[in-house]
Design an enzyme around this catalytic site. Sequence first.
Site, PDB file in Angstrom:
ATOM      1  N   HIS A  67      -0.867  17.738  64.418  1.00 18.63           N
ATOM      2  CA  HIS A  67      -2.332  17.777  64.346  1.00 18.63           C
ATOM      3  C   HIS A  67      -2.836  16.930  63.169  1.00 18.63           C
ATOM      4  CE1 HIS A  67      -1.800  21.015  67.176  1.00 18.63           C
ATOM      5  NE2 HIS A  67      -3.099  21.047  67.360  1.00 18.63           N
ATOM      6  N   PRO A  68      -3.870  16.143  63.415  1.00 13.19           N
ATOM      7  CA  PRO A  68      -4.436  15.342  62.324  1.00 13.19           C
ATOM      8  C   PRO A  68      -5.214  16.232  61.356  1.00 13.19           C
ATOM      9  CG  PRO A  68      -5.831  15.133  64.251  1.00 13.19           C
ATOM     10  CD  PRO A  68      -4.636  15.959  64.681  1.00 13.19           C
ATOM     11  N   GLU A  86     -13.982  14.139  68.977  1.00 11.59           N
ATOM     12  CA  GLU A  86     -15.125  14.960  69.426  1.00 11.59           C
ATOM     13  C   GLU A  86     -15.176  16.275  68.658  1.00 11.59           C
ATOM     14  OE1 GLU A  86     -14.971  13.366  74.078  1.00 11.59           O
ATOM     15  OE2 GLU A  86     -14.658  15.499  73.642  1.00 11.59           O
ATOM     16  N   GLU A  87     -14.009  16.921  68.545  1.00 10.30           N
ATOM     17  CA  GLU A  87     -13.945  18.231  67.884  1.00 10.30           C
ATOM     18  C   GLU A  87     -14.320  18.137  66.408  1.00 10.30           C
ATOM     19  OE1 GLU A  87     -10.424  19.579  70.975  1.00 10.30           O
ATOM     20  OE2 GLU A  87      -9.945  18.748  68.981  1.00 10.30           O
ATOM     21  N   GLN A  88     -13.758  17.136  65.742  1.00 13.50           N
ATOM     22  CA  GLN A  88     -14.006  17.019  64.303  1.00 13.50           C
ATOM     23  C   GLN A  88     -15.456  16.630  64.022  1.00 13.50           C
ATOM     24  OE1 GLN A  88     -11.254  15.597  61.493  1.00 13.50           O
ATOM     25  NE2 GLN A  88      -9.440  15.893  62.765  1.00 13.50           N
ATOM     26  N   PHE A 119      -3.126  22.340  57.753  1.00 14.49           N
ATOM     27  CA  PHE A 119      -4.079  23.398  58.118  1.00 14.49           C
ATOM     28  C   PHE A 119      -4.666  23.052  59.478  1.00 14.49           C
ATOM     29  CE2 PHE A 119      -7.174  26.654  57.649  1.00 14.49           C
ATOM     30  CZ  PHE A 119      -8.376  26.159  58.120  1.00 14.49           C
TER      31      PHE A 119
HETATM   32  N1  LIG Z   1      -6.168  20.060  61.528  1.00 14.05           N
HETATM   33  C1  LIG Z   1      -6.983  20.441  62.540  1.00 14.05           C
HETATM   34  O1  LIG Z   1      -7.369  21.605  62.658  1.00 14.05           O
HETATM   35  N2  LIG Z   1      -7.352  19.463  63.429  1.00 14.05           N
HETATM   36  C2  LIG Z   1      -8.164  19.721  64.507  1.00 14.05           C
HETATM   37  N3  LIG Z   1      -8.681  20.883  64.925  1.00 14.05           N
HETATM   38  C3  LIG Z   1      -9.424  20.640  66.073  1.00 14.05           C
HETATM   39  O2  LIG Z   1     -10.061  21.447  66.711  1.00 14.05           O
HETATM   40  N4  LIG Z   1      -9.368  19.307  66.361  1.00 14.05           N
HETATM   41  C4  LIG Z   1      -8.602  18.697  65.417  1.00 14.05           C
HETATM   42  O3  LIG Z   1      -8.319  17.488  65.301  1.00 14.05           O
END
Ligand SMILES: NC(=O)NC1=NC(=O)NC1=O
Length: 174
Positions: A67-68, A86-88, A119
């Site tokens: 995950h980024p 989109e999520e971020q 995280f």
């Molecule tokens: N480290 C993250 O929690 N990354 C992310 N959560 C999401 O919902 N999209 C992401 O890229």
Amino acid sequence: MDINVVNALPYEDFVKLFGNVVEKCPLISAAVWSHRPFKDLADIEAHITEFIHRLPDSGKEGILRCHPDLAGRDLQSGTLTRESQEEQSQAGMTTLDSAEFLQMYRLNSEYKEHFGFPFVICARLNNKADIVHQLSERLKNDRATERERAIEEVKKICSLRLRNIVLSEIQTKL
Ligand SMILES: NC(=O)NC1=NC(=O)NC1=O
């Protein structure tokens, strides 16, 4: 989307459609294809959840490491997947001021240093204040507790991505 259409997909098309419901882990959907025919979307989700649940701790941590970071280098360099972008952005990660950005960088670094994985939180269900609060609070967890907590967030992200796929398929048919 008609589950019979999904059940008839060759695995290449199934993985093309569902391969990123768990960020950068197409293996999971490629494996779950073996369990067709699926009763419905919830059945697909249940098989994904089961696959993740059965992984050893190292496998779960591997999923987290795919995950980024929130507001991390992939966001800065524009290399996030479409879903993550989109999520971020929806969680306000693209409009942080310099102090907020630095706070996220520091908390993410401290978290990674402590747990050895990034995280992860379901960004669609949180705003930037929630995210900072959760990051600070979850830093206090022991590793096993935090691993399971983070995997729960991966499952929430997966669930929302699955629903988005179905919805966008339905919209293309309208
Ligand atoms: N480290 C993250 O929690 N990354 C992310 N959560 C999401 O919902 N999209 C992401 O890229």
